[in-house]
Design a protein around this motif. Structure first.
Motif, mmCIF file in Angstrom:
data_model
loop_
_atom_site.group_PDB
_atom_site.id
_atom_site.type_symbol
_atom_site.label_atom_id
_atom_site.label_comp_id
_atom_site.label_asym_id
_atom_site.label_seq_id
_atom_site.Cartn_x
_atom_site.Cartn_y
_atom_site.Cartn_z
ATOM 1 N N THR A 108 39.874 32.712 25.700
ATOM 2 C CA THR A 108 39.245 33.906 25.410
ATOM 3 C C THR A 108 38.301 34.353 26.807
ATOM 4 O O THR A 108 38.053 35.467 26.989
ATOM 5 N N SER A 109 37.837 33.192 27.623
ATOM 6 C CA SER A 109 37.160 33.349 28.607
ATOM 7 C C SER A 109 37.981 34.240 29.804
ATOM 8 O O SER A 109 37.260 35.195 30.706
ATOM 9 N N PHE A 110 39.170 34.065 29.863
ATOM 10 C CA PHE A 110 40.066 34.373 30.942
ATOM 11 C C PHE A 110 40.435 35.938 30.334
ATOM 12 O O PHE A 110 40.582 36.721 31.199
ATOM 13 N N LEU A 111 40.419 36.236 29.243
ATOM 14 C CA LEU A 111 40.759 37.655 28.588
ATOM 15 C C LEU A 111 39.537 38.457 29.048
ATOM 16 O O LEU A 111 39.603 39.751 29.043
ATOM 17 N N LYS A 112 38.364 38.124 28.927
ATOM 18 C CA LYS A 112 37.174 38.644 29.451
ATOM 19 C C LYS A 112 36.909 39.221 30.981
ATOM 20 O O LYS A 112 36.114 39.900 31.276
#
Length: 638
Positions: free
Chosen positions: A449-453
């Motif tokens: 999730t952090s990388f997708l943001k």
């Protein structure tokens, strides 16, 4: 005359005074003593400098050290020179000096406070007055003055009195830093006070100690300066040695390039010589043919002049039976394949040198160092030459050229390339994704999730410039633009056999592999969407239908087939929503155990994600199906 002689002698006296000056107090020697190194100092100055030291004493002037305290002896010769210098001068000059000395003594003389004429010999601190011997007699004779305190003559007695109580200063307050009288003690009762003599002794000891500390500090500063000079000289020597080594290395590189140039030019010159020799031989044959024709023409002309019919007919019959073949010029051409191979080797060497010179070290510790790409590029180009179907006889020469390419590259590039090539052997291990526990799964989900943001600019710090591995390319996969562009060929390219080459599926792998860290690359889709983009283990099969991306447990991919988009792994298909993206980003997190496929537009959009515990090195992988399909690897600067 006296003034002229005095003027002439002044420079000599000044020079002598400089030689007789103590380097510590900067005054004329007073009881000069000599240290073992030969320098002279005032005895009191040297004792004060060496106060509190027992070992490792040093000369204040030349810094020479002495293991033990030397015995200082008075320099009698220097003492006499100092005395003579102080009493130097004759005639009027001497009288002037005596008058100046008298004036100084008169200025410092203290007169008796009673008669104001005779010089005072002592001062009474009780009477607060100075007296000559005559007026001091009552202090010695009368019992009334027995308790009065006498001391050497003192000037400005009023400065020794307390302005508030008009009493003599007898004490010193260290807290306020001032002299006080006996009545002031009441107001300074909380303070620390002492007698003037005790305060003087204590302050004098402190100043001497401070002087010693300053001397030691000065010595340490000198040692530090010497150390800096030594380090500076060492750095200069090191830089000079490195420069010499670099010059030697570059001279060797230049020699290798010159050798390559000579060898390449020699190939062309030998081919030119071979062709020219053949033309010379043919020219010689044609010359003989021309002479033979001319001889026959001459015989025919002579026969035509014969008057006898019988002889004419005999000669004509013989001449008619003589036949001469037409001049034939065989086709002689230079071996263009050989010349092109020589020229291509020079181009390859130039490109390899450019890549080696312009390559920059990757700042990431867990990424792929880009310095070995030039060596791969040279090796791949020479492999391309070996696989060229136009001239199978150049295989041995191409292999020799490839070895010479490697010699022309920097040493660190070759070593790193050899290390990479040794690690290309597939790892033996059972493939599988594993089953992470709930806690790990939650952490992986949060990490994804952090990388997708993150925006694309932040992912560029993990950018990896991918190049294609020529030895894995299928016979219908054509590589171009320095092994960054792949397409489907209409005809078989007849690549040489290689154990890593795909034989059934039109696929190719990236040359780089990843075992740990985070890596990001982008692929541009062109013309047609019959293709697949993914990753795989190096141990994935190269033959049979199971060697296709996603049709086994060793590969993960996104596949475009007509307007259909699917995610494949372990021969399991999952249909995905259609997207019109023309550029795909791949984010591989080896330690986190996942790979993200993103559409690169104004912002990154997730196409699909795979979670897996990677047990082997992972390679970028590509599949192309129909003619016209083109994929290009984007070269990015992190």
């Amino acid at each position: 005359m006296a003034s002229m002689s005095r003027t002439k002698s002044e420079p000599n006296l000044l020079e002598l005074e400089e030689e007789l000056t103590c380097s510590i107090c900067l005054c004329i020697f007073n009881v000069p003593v000599t240290v073992p190194c030969g320098h002279n100092f005032c005895a009191s100055c040297l004792e004060l400098t060496w106060a509190g030291q027992v070992r490792d004493l040093s000369c204040p002037q030349c810094r020479a050290t002495f293991p033990s305290r030397p015995q200082l002896r008075k320099n009698t010769v220097l003492c006499r020179v100092v005395e003579q210098m102080r009493g130097s001068g004759t005639g009027d000059g001497k009288e002037d000096d005596e008058s100046e000395e008298e004036e100084r003594e008169a200025a410092t003389l203290i007169y008796c406070d009673s008669c104001l004429q005779a010089a005072a010999t002592q001062t009474c601190l009780t009477c607060m007055a100075s007296f000559c011997p005559e007026h001091l007699r009552p202090h010695h004779d009368s019992p009334a003055f027995r308790d009065h305190r006498l001391c050497p003559p003192v000037r400005d007695l009023q400065q020794r009195k307390c302005p508030q109580h008009n009493k003599l200063f007898e004490f010193f307050c260290s807290q306020h830093g001032c002299c006080i009288c006996s009545l002031c003690l009441l107001s300074h009762k909380p303070c620390h006070t002492s007698t003037l003599q005790e305060a003087k002794d204590k302050t004098e000891a402190a100043l001497k100690k401070r002087l010693v500390e300053l001397h030691n500090q000065s010595e340490r500063s000198v040692q530090a300066m010497n150390s800096v000079k030594t380090i500076q000289s060492q750095a200069a020597e090191t830089a000079a040695r490195k420069r010499d080594l670099l010059r030697a290395e570059f001279m060797e590189i230049k020699a290798l390039i010159e050798e390559k140039e000579n060898q390449t030019l020699k190939v062309v010159m030998e081919e030119e010589k071979r062709v020219c020799n053949k033309f010379d031989y043919i020219y010689k044959i044609l010359g003989s043919k021309k002479n033979e024709i001319q001889s026959l023409r001459d015989q025919i002309e002579m026969a035509l002049t014969e008057g006898d019919d019988v002889l004419f007919l005999k000669r004509a019959a013989a001449l008619q039976r003589t036949s001469i073949k037409e001049a034939f010029v065989p086709v002689i051409e230079m071996d263009h394949n050989m010349i092109h191979a020589a020229y291509q080797s020079a181009i390859n060497l130039k490109d390899a040198v450019k890549l080696a010179v312009n390559a920059s070290v990757d700042k990431r510790t867990d990424g792929i160092v880009s310095l070995w790409e030039p060596a791969f590029y040279a090796s791949a180009l020479s492999s391309n030459e070996r696989d060229s179907p136009s001239n199978p006889n150049i295989k041995t020469r191409a292999e020799n050229r490839a070895n010479r390419y490697t010699l022309c590259l920097p040493t660190f590039t070759i070593l790193h390339f050899q290390t990479k090539m040794c690690s290309l052997a597939p790892n033996v291990g059972a493939p599988g994704t594993g089953a992470p526990n709930a806690a790990i799964a939650v952490k992986v989900k949060e990490l994804i999730t952090s990388f997708l943001k993150r925006p694309r600019e932040e992912l560029m710090q993990y950018a990896a410039n991918i190049m294609l591995d020529f030895n894995t390319a299928h016979n219908k996969v054509a590589l171009s633009e320095r092994y960054t562009k792949m397409s489907v060929s209409d005809t078989l390219l007849n690549y040489n056999h290689h154990p890593q080459r795909f034989t059934d599926c039109p696929q190719v792998l990236g040359f780089q592999f990843f075992k740990r860290g985070i890596h990001y690359w982008e692929v541009e889709l062109q013309q047609n969407n019959f293709c697949g983009i993914g990753i795989c283990y190096g141990s994935m099969g190269r033959q049979g239908p199971d060697s296709r991306l996603g049709r086994n447990s060793s590969s993960w991919c996104i596949e475009w087939f007509n307007s259909k988009i699917s995610a494949w792994h372990n021969d399991v298909e999952k249909c995905l929503p259609n997207t019109k993206a023309t550029k795909i980003g791949v984010l591989l997190h080896c330690d986190g155990g996942f790979v993200l496929f993103l559409s690169v537009e104004e912002k990154l959009n997730l196409i699909y994600k795979f979670k897996a515990q990677f047990t082997e090195a992972v390679y970028p992988a590509f599949w192309l199906f129909s003619s016209g399909t083109v994929l290009s690897l984007c070269q990015m600067k992190p």
